[in-house]
Write a protein that holds these residues in place. Structure first.
Motif, PDB file in Angstrom:
ATOM      1  N   PRO A  64       0.882  -1.116   0.050  1.00 20.97           N
ATOM      2  CA  PRO A  64       0.057  -0.018  -0.119  1.00 20.97           C
ATOM      3  C   PRO A  64       0.851   1.320   0.181  1.00 20.97           C
ATOM      4  CG  PRO A  64       0.121  -0.823   2.025  1.00 20.97           C
ATOM      5  CD  PRO A  64       0.548  -1.981   1.397  1.00 20.97           C
ATOM      6  N   PRO A  65       0.121   2.268  -0.374  1.00 21.77           N
ATOM      7  CA  PRO A  65       0.880   3.455  -0.494  1.00 21.77           C
ATOM      8  C   PRO A  65       1.691   4.098   0.858  1.00 21.77           C
ATOM      9  CG  PRO A  65      -1.353   3.835  -1.597  1.00 21.77           C
ATOM     10  CD  PRO A  65      -1.195   2.542  -0.874  1.00 21.77           C
ATOM     11  N   ASP A  66       2.650   4.589   1.052  1.00 22.79           N
ATOM     12  CA  ASP A  66       3.317   5.105   2.092  1.00 22.79           C
ATOM     13  C   ASP A  66       3.210   6.571   2.302  1.00 22.79           C
ATOM     14  OD1 ASP A  66       4.951   5.622   4.254  1.00 22.79           O
ATOM     15  OD2 ASP A  66       6.103   3.736   4.077  1.00 22.79           O
ATOM     16  N   TYR A  67       2.413   7.061   2.729  1.00 22.79           N
ATOM     17  CA  TYR A  67       1.955   8.469   2.951  1.00 22.79           C
ATOM     18  C   TYR A  67       3.128   9.379   3.697  1.00 22.79           C
ATOM     19  CZ  TYR A  67      -2.453   7.344   0.917  1.00 22.79           C
ATOM     20  OH  TYR A  67      -3.441   6.835  -0.097  1.00 22.79           O
ATOM     21  N   GLY A  68       3.882   8.672   4.658  1.00 23.36           N
ATOM     22  CA  GLY A  68       4.558   9.346   5.494  1.00 23.36           C
ATOM     23  C   GLY A  68       6.190   9.588   4.624  1.00 23.36           C
ATOM     24  N   TRP A  69       6.486   8.559   3.809  1.00 19.58           N
ATOM     25  CA  TRP A  69       7.610   9.117   2.963  1.00 19.58           C
ATOM     26  C   TRP A  69       7.277   9.859   2.001  1.00 19.58           C
ATOM     27  CZ3 TRP A  69      12.268   8.185   4.143  1.00 19.58           C
ATOM     28  CH2 TRP A  69      12.599   6.881   4.838  1.00 19.58           C
ATOM     29  N   THR A  75       8.739  17.456   1.653  1.00 15.61           N
ATOM     30  CA  THR A  75       9.595  18.498   2.656  1.00 15.61           C
ATOM     31  C   THR A  75      10.877  18.658   1.922  1.00 15.61           C
ATOM     32  OG1 THR A  75       8.550  17.392   4.607  1.00 15.61           O
ATOM     33  CG2 THR A  75      10.575  18.705   4.901  1.00 15.61           C
ATOM     34  N   LEU A  76      11.472  17.671   1.280  1.00 19.13           N
ATOM     35  CA  LEU A  76      12.902  17.688   0.629  1.00 19.13           C
ATOM     36  C   LEU A  76      12.894  18.663  -0.590  1.00 19.13           C
ATOM     37  CD1 LEU A  76      15.806  16.907   0.408  1.00 19.13           C
ATOM     38  CD2 LEU A  76      15.134  14.959  -0.763  1.00 19.13           C
ATOM     39  N   ILE A  77      11.900  18.547  -1.275  1.00 17.66           N
ATOM     40  CA  ILE A  77      11.394  19.096  -2.630  1.00 17.66           C
ATOM     41  C   ILE A  77      11.483  20.809  -2.106  1.00 17.66           C
ATOM     42  CG2 ILE A  77       9.906  19.804  -4.535  1.00 17.66           C
ATOM     43  CD1 ILE A  77       9.467  16.672  -4.532  1.00 17.66           C
ATOM     44  N   VAL A  78      10.572  21.196  -1.149  1.00 16.89           N
ATOM     45  CA  VAL A  78      10.302  22.573  -0.807  1.00 16.89           C
ATOM     46  C   VAL A  78      11.463  23.022  -0.416  1.00 16.89           C
ATOM     47  CG1 VAL A  78       9.158  23.612   0.730  1.00 16.89           C
ATOM     48  CG2 VAL A  78       7.905  22.108  -0.372  1.00 16.89           C
ATOM     49  N   ARG A  79      12.394  22.290   0.739  1.00 20.97           N
ATOM     50  CA  ARG A  79      13.723  22.741   1.036  1.00 20.97           C
ATOM     51  C   ARG A  79      14.585  23.128   0.021  1.00 20.97           C
ATOM     52  NH1 ARG A  79      13.115  24.933   6.204  1.00 20.97           N
ATOM     53  NH2 ARG A  79      15.384  24.959   6.237  1.00 20.97           N
ATOM     54  N   LEU A  80      14.699  22.212  -1.061  1.00 20.32           N
ATOM     55  CA  LEU A  80      15.660  22.519  -2.221  1.00 20.32           C
ATOM     56  C   LEU A  80      15.217  23.660  -2.887  1.00 20.32           C
ATOM     57  CD1 LEU A  80      16.527  18.824  -3.023  1.00 20.32           C
ATOM     58  CD2 LEU A  80      17.964  20.175  -2.119  1.00 20.32           C
ATOM     59  N   VAL A  81      14.080  23.617  -3.314  1.00 19.53           N
ATOM     60  CA  VAL A  81      13.502  24.808  -3.962  1.00 19.53           C
ATOM     61  C   VAL A  81      13.996  26.256  -3.257  1.00 19.53           C
ATOM     62  CG1 VAL A  81      11.336  26.101  -4.934  1.00 19.53           C
ATOM     63  CG2 VAL A  81      11.670  23.756  -5.299  1.00 19.53           C
ATOM     64  N   LEU A  82      13.624  26.152  -1.935  1.00 18.28           N
ATOM     65  CA  LEU A  82      13.961  27.491  -1.147  1.00 18.28           C
ATOM     66  C   LEU A  82      15.440  27.538  -0.622  1.00 18.28           C
ATOM     67  CD1 LEU A  82      11.062  27.541   1.400  1.00 18.28           C
ATOM     68  CD2 LEU A  82      11.370  29.006  -0.716  1.00 18.28           C
ATOM     69  N   LEU A  83      16.214  26.714  -1.002  1.00 17.64           N
ATOM     70  CA  LEU A  83      17.766  26.578  -0.485  1.00 17.64           C
ATOM     71  C   LEU A  83      18.310  27.763  -1.084  1.00 17.64           C
ATOM     72  CD1 LEU A  83      19.887  25.337   1.020  1.00 17.64           C
ATOM     73  CD2 LEU A  83      20.628  23.883  -0.995  1.00 17.64           C
ATOM     74  N   LEU A 238       5.675  15.900  11.113  1.00 26.87           N
ATOM     75  CA  LEU A 238       6.674  15.318  10.339  1.00 26.87           C
ATOM     76  C   LEU A 238       7.437  16.109   9.289  1.00 26.87           C
ATOM     77  CD1 LEU A 238       7.838  12.357   9.835  1.00 26.87           C
ATOM     78  CD2 LEU A 238       6.267  12.160   8.234  1.00 26.87           C
ATOM     79  N   TYR A 239       6.378  17.100   8.596  1.00 27.85           N
ATOM     80  CA  TYR A 239       7.140  18.039   8.010  1.00 27.85           C
ATOM     81  C   TYR A 239       7.926  19.186   8.665  1.00 27.85           C
ATOM     82  CZ  TYR A 239       7.073  22.152   4.622  1.00 27.85           C
ATOM     83  OH  TYR A 239       7.463  22.954   3.985  1.00 27.85           O
ATOM     84  N   PHE A 240       7.509  19.428   9.583  1.00 27.67           N
ATOM     85  CA  PHE A 240       8.514  20.596  10.660  1.00 27.67           C
ATOM     86  C   PHE A 240       9.465  19.652  11.058  1.00 27.67           C
ATOM     87  CE2 PHE A 240       4.275  22.635  11.753  1.00 27.67           C
ATOM     88  CZ  PHE A 240       4.303  23.818  10.595  1.00 27.67           C
ATOM     89  N   PHE A 241       9.466  18.539  11.333  1.00 31.58           N
ATOM     90  CA  PHE A 241      10.647  17.711  11.905  1.00 31.58           C
ATOM     91  C   PHE A 241      11.726  17.697  10.744  1.00 31.58           C
ATOM     92  CE2 PHE A 241      12.476  13.505  12.703  1.00 31.58           C
ATOM     93  CZ  PHE A 241      13.487  14.037  13.672  1.00 31.58           C
ATOM     94  N   ALA A 242      11.141  17.121   9.664  1.00 30.14           N
ATOM     95  CA  ALA A 242      12.212  16.889   8.641  1.00 30.14           C
ATOM     96  C   ALA A 242      12.682  18.244   8.061  1.00 30.14           C
ATOM     97  CB  ALA A 242      11.528  16.101   7.406  1.00 30.14           C
ATOM     98  N   ALA A 247      17.119  22.250   7.883  1.00 31.02           N
ATOM     99  CA  ALA A 247      17.566  23.597   8.029  1.00 31.02           C
ATOM    100  C   ALA A 247      18.878  23.619   8.963  1.00 31.02           C
ATOM    101  CB  ALA A 247      16.582  24.135   9.109  1.00 31.02           C
ATOM    102  N   ILE A 248      19.042  22.579   9.798  1.00 34.33           N
ATOM    103  CA  ILE A 248      20.267  22.214  10.605  1.00 34.33           C
ATOM    104  C   ILE A 248      21.707  22.052   9.716  1.00 34.33           C
ATOM    105  CG2 ILE A 248      21.630  20.688  12.089  1.00 34.33           C
ATOM    106  CD1 ILE A 248      19.033  20.188  13.528  1.00 34.33           C
ATOM    107  N   PHE A 249      21.385  21.376   8.770  1.00 36.52           N
ATOM    108  CA  PHE A 249      22.345  20.976   7.572  1.00 36.52           C
ATOM    109  C   PHE A 249      22.899  22.450   6.763  1.00 36.52           C
ATOM    110  CE2 PHE A 249      21.305  16.750   7.868  1.00 36.52           C
ATOM    111  CZ  PHE A 249      22.596  15.926   8.102  1.00 36.52           C
TER     112      PHE A 249
END
Length: 311
Positions: A64-69, A75-83, A238-242, A247-249
């Motif tokens: 079944p689909p894994d919505y967490g991943w 999250t990764l895409i948004v942060r890369l766009v904003l990087l 989960l979005y905030f945590f990731a 943001a730490i990196f």
């Protein structure tokens, strides 16, 4: 300056509205999509597309689909766009901080005179002197701090919240034993702690005088993140945590790569163009006004009585 303040005010207002939306909505049970005049269009243009995107990405991770991943991938895409934008803002902020430190003696002198000022005219003149000193030396009143990255992410927050809250499949799904549709204090605490660490790292290398000013902001961001994650579905937490981990990196890249180069660049600029002194504000005291009654009253000669008594 006024535009930046206005943007900051709008960003704060939007954040408050998001908090109210999260706090007033029951996250314990799945709700039907909103159809009202306000929330209906927001769900149609933000929540529904995000719901389709999460569902499509979740299927990429198996059946079944894994919505967490899927949320982590978003999250990764948004942060890369904003990087690039965030790194550019970090560089601008660092430059402003080091330039401000170069004119600190002048600013301290103005602040001492402001504390000793007794009239509104003196305070206004010294405030103008402060702004002129900073302007002449290329220092921004806001310290280079911008709110655009936060404003860009606010629609993402709202879209994720609505997608999780109003999609039965996402709402009832789990990730690593965590129900994405329910509130989860562990996720909220982890999200807050990541931003505490990120804020601590951002203070490394700053002058002590500026660390005191930044500490308030360092505490405010984790506190707001924790509160939003605490009253929202765990999927948003989960979005905030990731995002906090990324943001730490980003902060480590700024501290260990950009900061030494910016320090050297600003030092070279100051060597070529030393801080410009600004003429100190001089306020002429207002002449004392004499009332008509006081002016009409005749002056008494103090020696007249003595002379009469002597005679």
């Amino acid at each position: 300056m006024k535009r930046i303040k206005r943007l900051l005010s709008y960003g704060g207002l939007f954040t408050v509205l998001t908090l109210l939306l999260s706090a007033c909505t029951n996250t314990q049970t799945h709700r039907t999509p909103p159809t009202g005049f306000i929330y209906g269009p927001i769900y149609h243009w933000l929540g529904l597309p995000m719901q389709h995107l999460i569902t499509w990405m979740a299927k990429l991770f198996g059946n079944p689909p894994d919505y967490g991943w899927a949320i982590l991938l978003i999250t990764l895409i948004v942060r890369l766009v904003l990087l690039p934008l965030m790194l550019s803002q970090s560089k601008s902020t660092l430059k402003q901080q080091h330039r401000r430190e170069a004119i600190k003696p002048q600013l301290d002198d103005i602040q001492k005179r402001q504390a000793a000022a007794t009239t509104s005219e003196e305070k206004a003149a010294l405030s103008q002197e402060m702004m002129t000193t900073m302007k002449e030396n290329g220092v921004s009143m806001t310290g280079g701090i911008g709110c655009l990255p936060m404003l860009v992410q606010l629609p993402v927050f709202s879209a994720l919240y609505m997608a999780i809250q109003y999609s039965p499949a996402i709402f009832k799904s789990t990730f690593l034993g965590i129900s994405l549709g329910q509130t989860n204090i562990v996720v909220a605490v982890l999200a807050g702690l990541t931003y505490v660490l990120q804020g601590y790292l951002s203070l490394i290398g700053l002058p002590e005088s500026q660390k005191k000013q930044m500490k308030t902001m360092m505490l405010m961001s984790p506190a707001m993140t924790f509160f939003i994650a605490l009253v929202s579905p765990a999927g948003l937490g989960l979005y905030f945590f990731a995002g906090g981990i990324l943001a730490i990196f980003q902060t480590m890249i700024t501290n260990f790569y950009y900061m030494p180069r910016i320090k050297a660049e600003v030092a070279e600029e100051i060597k070529k163009n030393p801080p410009k002194p600004v003429a100190k504000a001089v306020v002429k005291p207002k002449p004392k006004t004499v009332t008509s009654a006081a002016a009409a009253k005749p002056k008494r000669n103090r020696n007249a009585g003595k002379q009469q008594h002597h005679n």
